[in-house]
Design an enzyme around this catalytic site. Structure first.
Site, short mmCIF file in Angstrom:
data_model
loop_
_atom_site.label_atom_id
_atom_site.label_comp_id
_atom_site.label_asym_id
_atom_site.label_seq_id
_atom_site.Cartn_x
_atom_site.Cartn_y
_atom_site.Cartn_z
N LYS A 4 0.83 -1.21 0.00
CA LYS A 4 0.00 0.00 0.00
C LYS A 4 0.87 1.26 0.00
O LYS A 4 1.92 1.29 0.62
CB LYS A 4 -0.93 -0.01 1.22
CG LYS A 4 -1.93 -1.16 1.19
CD LYS A 4 -2.85 -1.16 2.38
CE LYS A 4 -2.13 -1.48 3.66
NZ LYS A 4 -3.04 -1.72 4.80
N THR A 15 -9.20 8.90 8.24
CA THR A 15 -8.72 7.70 7.56
C THR A 15 -8.66 6.49 8.49
O THR A 15 -8.00 5.50 8.18
CB THR A 15 -7.31 7.94 6.97
OG1 THR A 15 -6.44 8.38 8.03
CG2 THR A 15 -7.34 8.99 5.87
N GLY A 38 -9.24 3.11 10.02
CA GLY A 38 -9.78 1.85 9.49
C GLY A 38 -9.54 1.63 8.01
O GLY A 38 -10.06 0.68 7.43
N THR A 39 -8.74 2.50 7.40
CA THR A 39 -8.48 2.40 5.96
C THR A 39 -7.89 1.04 5.59
O THR A 39 -8.35 0.39 4.64
CB THR A 39 -7.51 3.51 5.50
OG1 THR A 39 -8.07 4.77 5.86
CG2 THR A 39 -7.30 3.47 4.00
N GLY A 40 -6.88 0.60 6.34
CA GLY A 40 -6.22 -0.68 6.03
C GLY A 40 -7.15 -1.86 6.18
O GLY A 40 -7.18 -2.76 5.33
N CYS A 41 -7.92 -1.88 7.28
CA CYS A 41 -8.88 -2.97 7.51
C CYS A 41 -9.90 -3.03 6.39
O CYS A 41 -10.21 -4.10 5.85
CB CYS A 41 -9.62 -2.75 8.83
SG CYS A 41 -8.59 -2.64 10.29
#
Length: 262
Positions: free
Chosen positions: A174, A206, A208-211
């Site tokens: 990412k 942002t 929780g973006t990765g989850c």
């Protein structure tokens, strides 16, 4: 046909990350979501106020309950917190023969709170990476997993190759922590790289973006999409989720899980 996806991760009481974000994302893609909670966090947009890992037996029972009655088409792992939980989850994935496994190597919360114990990084490398169909590290997570400094795009590609050598089938690097106005997300399949370029959105919302991104990939894999197709849809999904922010909370607010329509 009803497609099913399982998230094995921590609970975020604020609803922006963890299993709450995963289940919302699965639902948006019309995939039936199930969960095995590894830890409960007291959390909101201002930060993490407490982390409470569940007993190993409780985590194992949740996974077994799902496996015997609601076998998932794809599995996502998020916050695994410590070595004991990592070893259990890896053993269960192997026991049930789950292949389409998305490993999101959650290490640090948005506000800086550690969500993976330092000594557990080696356990993640040893037990989870060989089981990962797709791995979705951000740049700091990739640095921790490869023990290398990553700044330029070429270093990110080198890190992706290292992670693939550790057993990962598809590495998604990412680009959200990259510098400049243009971000590049990479997918490496062991032979070639695929790139997605997007404009950086300057917002504090942002959380929780990765989850959410990893959950979107998981939902698409559950529906039988290829890794490339899954990442492509997930990339568009997360871009919309960040662009159309909900503007809630006093700190790092959550992304908008209902912004994107297939």
């Amino acid at each position: 046909m009803v497609y099913k996806a399982l998230t094995i991760a921590g609970s975020d009481s604020g609803g922006g990350a963890g299993i709450q974000a995963d289940l919302k994302t699965f639902h948006q893609f019309r995939v039936f979501g199930m969960s095995a909670i590894t830890a409960v966090t007291a959390q909101n947009t201002l930060g993490v106020q407490g982390v409470y890992p569940l007993p190993i037996e409780a985590i194992e029972k949740q996974i077994d309950s799902i496996a015997v009655d609601l076998p998932p088409d794809a599995v996502k792992t998020g916050m695994l917190f410590n070595e004991e939980i990592i070893e259990l989850v890896a053993r269960k994935i192997k026991q049930y023969g789950w292949v389409r496994v998305v490993v999101d190597p959650v290490m640090i919360a948005k506000g800086g709170t550690p969500l993976l114990k330092q000594e557990a990084v080696k356990a993640l490398q040893r037990h989870m990476l060989p089981l990962a169909y797709v791995l979705t590290p951000n740049i700091p997570e990739a640095e921790a997993l490869t023990n290398m400094r990553i700044e330029a795009l070429e270093q990110r590609k080198e890190a992706a190759k290292k992670l693939h050598d550790m057993g990962v089938q598809y590495v998604v690097m990412k680009g959200g922590h990259g510098k400049g106005d243009e971000l590049v997300d990479l997918l490496y399949d062991g032979e070639q790289f695929y790139e997605w370029t997007s404009q950086k959105i300057y917002t504090k919302h942002t959380h929780g973006t990765g989850c959410t991104f990893a959950a979107a990939i998981t939902a698409q894999l559950a529906k039988g999409k290829t890794a490339y197709e899954a990442v492509d849809i997930a990339k568009r999904f997360i871009q919309k989720a960040i662009e159309q922010t909900l503007q809630i909370g006093s700190g790092h607010g959550p992304t908008n899980h209902w912004a994107f329509h297939e």
